[in-house]
Every structure is written in C-alpha cells, then in structure tokens.
Design a protein around this motif. Structure first.
Motif, PDB file in Angstrom:
ATOM      1  N   SER A 254      -3.420  -3.207  -4.082  1.00 23.19           N
ATOM      2  CA  SER A 254      -3.818  -4.139  -3.016  1.00 23.19           C
ATOM      3  C   SER A 254      -5.168  -3.709  -2.264  1.00 23.19           C
ATOM      4  CB  SER A 254      -2.742  -4.539  -1.798  1.00 23.19           C
ATOM      5  OG  SER A 254      -2.254  -3.075  -1.420  1.00 23.19           O
ATOM      6  N   SER A 255      -5.315  -2.306  -2.673  1.00 29.54           N
ATOM      7  CA  SER A 255      -6.679  -1.645  -2.171  1.00 29.54           C
ATOM      8  C   SER A 255      -6.904  -0.552  -2.785  1.00 29.54           C
ATOM      9  CB  SER A 255      -6.347  -1.096  -0.535  1.00 29.54           C
ATOM     10  OG  SER A 255      -5.365  -0.257  -0.427  1.00 29.54           O
TER      11      SER A 255
ATOM     12  N   ARG B 101       2.414  -4.087  -1.245  1.00 27.64           N
ATOM     13  CA  ARG B 101       3.461  -4.912  -0.253  1.00 27.64           C
ATOM     14  C   ARG B 101       2.626  -6.070   0.383  1.00 27.64           C
ATOM     15  NH1 ARG B 101       4.828   0.126   2.904  1.00 27.64           N
ATOM     16  NH2 ARG B 101       2.672   0.321   2.480  1.00 27.64           N
ATOM     17  N   ARG B 102       1.367  -6.006   0.441  1.00 24.30           N
ATOM     18  CA  ARG B 102       0.599  -6.936   1.386  1.00 24.30           C
ATOM     19  C   ARG B 102       0.349  -8.270   0.345  1.00 24.30           C
ATOM     20  NH1 ARG B 102      -3.865  -2.795   3.487  1.00 24.30           N
ATOM     21  NH2 ARG B 102      -3.158  -1.921   1.251  1.00 24.30           N
TER      22      ARG B 102
ATOM     23  N   TYR C 124       2.856  16.247   0.884  1.00 32.47           N
ATOM     24  CA  TYR C 124       1.886  15.437   0.132  1.00 32.47           C
ATOM     25  C   TYR C 124       1.710  16.355  -1.431  1.00 32.47           C
ATOM     26  CZ  TYR C 124      -2.120  12.736  -1.616  1.00 32.47           C
ATOM     27  OH  TYR C 124      -2.844  11.835  -2.522  1.00 32.47           O
TER      28      TYR C 124
ATOM     29  N   SER D  26     -10.905   4.770   0.071  1.00 31.61           N
ATOM     30  CA  SER D  26      -9.774   3.929   0.149  1.00 31.61           C
ATOM     31  C   SER D  26      -9.374   3.960   1.451  1.00 31.61           C
ATOM     32  CB  SER D  26      -8.827   4.605  -0.980  1.00 31.61           C
ATOM     33  OG  SER D  26      -8.261   5.507  -0.239  1.00 31.61           O
TER      34      SER D  26
ATOM     35  N   TYR E 289     -13.597  13.674   4.195  1.00 31.65           N
ATOM     36  CA  TYR E 289     -13.944  12.485   3.404  1.00 31.65           C
ATOM     37  C   TYR E 289     -15.264  11.862   3.712  1.00 31.65           C
ATOM     38  CZ  TYR E 289      -9.509  11.982   0.884  1.00 31.65           C
ATOM     39  OH  TYR E 289      -8.514  12.060  -0.040  1.00 31.65           O
TER      40      TYR E 289
END
Ligand code: NDP
Length: 248
Positions: free
Chosen positions: A15-16, A38-39, A155, A192, A211
């Motif tokens: 979705s992204s 999910r979106r 992570y 992102s 970033y």
C-alpha cells in the motif's frame, strides 16, 4: 526486462513505499499483481492505477500477522490468475527506540509483522512451490539485518531473523532440488512512510535527520526486485544491498 511478463506476483506491504513502487514497476513489465496490506483505500488506488495503464491487478485487505490472511491472498491469486509465481514478503514496521524506553508493544509489533509475517507468507506458498518445483520468494530485510544500530535493537533483531530464515530456505530448497528461488534485499535509507511510525521522540528526530540526508526513491528497490525476477529460472540471485551512494 525478460521473464517478468505474465508472472503472477503477490506483494505484501503493497500500500505504500517499496511495495507500492514494486507493484507499479512489475505491472509495467507485464506481471499480474496481487496486492496485500491493511489499508484498502490505498490498495484500491494502486490497483486502479495499474489497470488504467493497461495492467492487471487485484487486491485483498491483508494483515500478515494472521496466517489465514496470507492463505487468502494466495487463494485470491489463484482465483484471479490461476497460479502464483512470486511472493514478495515486504510488509514491515520500524517503530524503533532504545531498549531502555521499554516500548514493549512496539517490540512485539515488529516481531509479529517483520518475522511472523514473513513466516506466514512462506507457509502460505511453500507447499505449492515445493509441489510444482518452482517459485520465487523475495523478502525485504534491511541493512539493519547485516549490522546492529544502537537505538534499533528489536528492528535489527527482526531483520537478522529474516536473513537467517531466507538463507536456510535457500539451502533447504537447493538440497531438496525444488528449484525455488530466494532473494533477500537489504535496503539502506529509502523514501517511504517507514520513519513516520516511530513514536520515541529522540529516535524519530535521529531517523528523520538521517533520512533527510540520505534517502533514495523506493523505485530503486523495485528495480532490484525486477532484476531478481528477470533472471533465468535456473539462476538464483540471493542477496542485494542497495542504498544511496552517500550513506556510509
Ligand atoms: P512503508 O511504511 O511505506 O511500507 C510498509 C508497508 O507494510 C505498508 O504497505 C503497510 O501497509 C505494510 N504493513 C505494515 N504492517 C502490516 C501488516 N500487519 N499486514 C500487512 N501489511 C502491513 O515503508 P517501506 O516501504 O520502507 O517498508 C517496506 C519494507 O522495507 C519493510 O519491511 C521495511 O522494514 C523495509 N525497509 C525499509 C527501508 C527504508 O529506508 N524505507 C530500509 C530497509 C528496509 P498498511 O499500513 O496498509 O498495512
């Protein structure tokens, strides 16, 4: 690119960011795309964009943490396009913080999505890929799966786990002669929504600064996924590290 047209490709985290860019890239190369995340509004918009450009795409609202959602995504691919050739297990979260912040809910969310989500995706396709003696499983690990960064313990742990799982999958598939291809991608900083979900104030500021200095567009990762798929069926390109030329 060769060997992409008419392949049925499932993408999680579609979705992204990297998943969206990869869906658009592979559709342009003629692949049939099955989008999961999910979106729903985002998935529908991406599927519509692919179809408006003459491509083929379907989507299903998917939570990769739920094994049944992964199975349903595979079922949708078969119902819509009759087969599955590639699954890109890309869904991921990075709400990082120092361990001392005790963000235990975020630790669990990362373990659930980044590790169990990948395992659930593998479980959904592996029996079929083993039986048909072909198939391609691609995952998005991270440079955090190759090094450890302070402030990103969990992570990093999840992305090291992805690396371990994929290397074992590669070796088991080779030993079993199932001709399943595996590719693990280790991106550095990529544009992102990933950083926007960090809740720890210090970590959020640190990552934003990093970033702002270093990120490359998500299309660069999509190009690498396409390259892996485009190789001849007997050739496995198993690992890629991809990042900005300026990021140490
Ligand atoms: P984004 O936040 O833009 O994309 C993450 C994707 O994962 C979204 O599509 C999101 O969709 C989906 N997702 C999150 N949780 C779930 C869930 N439970 N079930 C299904 N889908 C889920 O970030 P990126 O594109 O950057 O992230 C893609 C992958 O790349 C991740 O695995 C990330 O760790 C990895 N990565 C990214 C780097 C970067 O610098 N951007 C560097 C290294 C690795 P939705 O919210 O709609 O469910």
């Amino acid at each position: 690119m060769q060997n992409i047209a008419n392949k049925v490709v499932i993408i999680t985290g579609a979705s992204s960011g990297i998943g969206e860019a990869t869906a658009l890239k592979l559709a342009k190369e003629g692949a049939k795309i099955v989008l999961g995340a999910r979106r729903e509004d985002k998935l529908k918009a991406i599927a519509d964009q692919i179809k408006a450009a003459g491509g083929e795409a379907v989507y299903r609202v998917t939570d990769v943490v739920k094994p049944e959602d992964n199975a349903a995504l595979v079922a949708l691919a078969k119902e819509a396009f009759g087969k599955v050739d590639v699954i890109f297990l890309n869904a991921g979260l990075m709400p990082s913080s120092p361990l001392s912040a005790l963000e235990t809910a975020n630790w669990n969310a990362m373990i659930d999505v980044n590790i169990k989500g990948v395992l659930n995706g593998i479980a959904a396709v592996l029996p079929e890929f083993n039986a048909q003696k072909s198939g391609h499983i691609i995952t998005t690990s991270s440079v955090a799966g190759l090094k450890v960064y302070p402030g990103a313990a969990v992570y990093c742990g999840t992305k090291w786990a992805v690396r371990a799982i994929m290397e074992a999958l590669r070796m088991e598939s080779a030993q079993a002669g199932t001709h399943i291809r595996t590719a693990t991608i280790y991106p550095a900083a990529v544009q992102s929504e990933l950083v926007s979900h960090i809740t720890d104030e210090g970590a959020s500021k640190g990552y934003r600064e990093l970033y702002d200095n270093y990120e490359i567009p998500a299309e660069r990762i999509a190009n690498v996924v396409a390259f892996a798929i485009s190789q001849p069926a007997d050739t496995n390109v198993s690992e890629f590290t991809v990042g900005p030329t300026t990021q140490p």
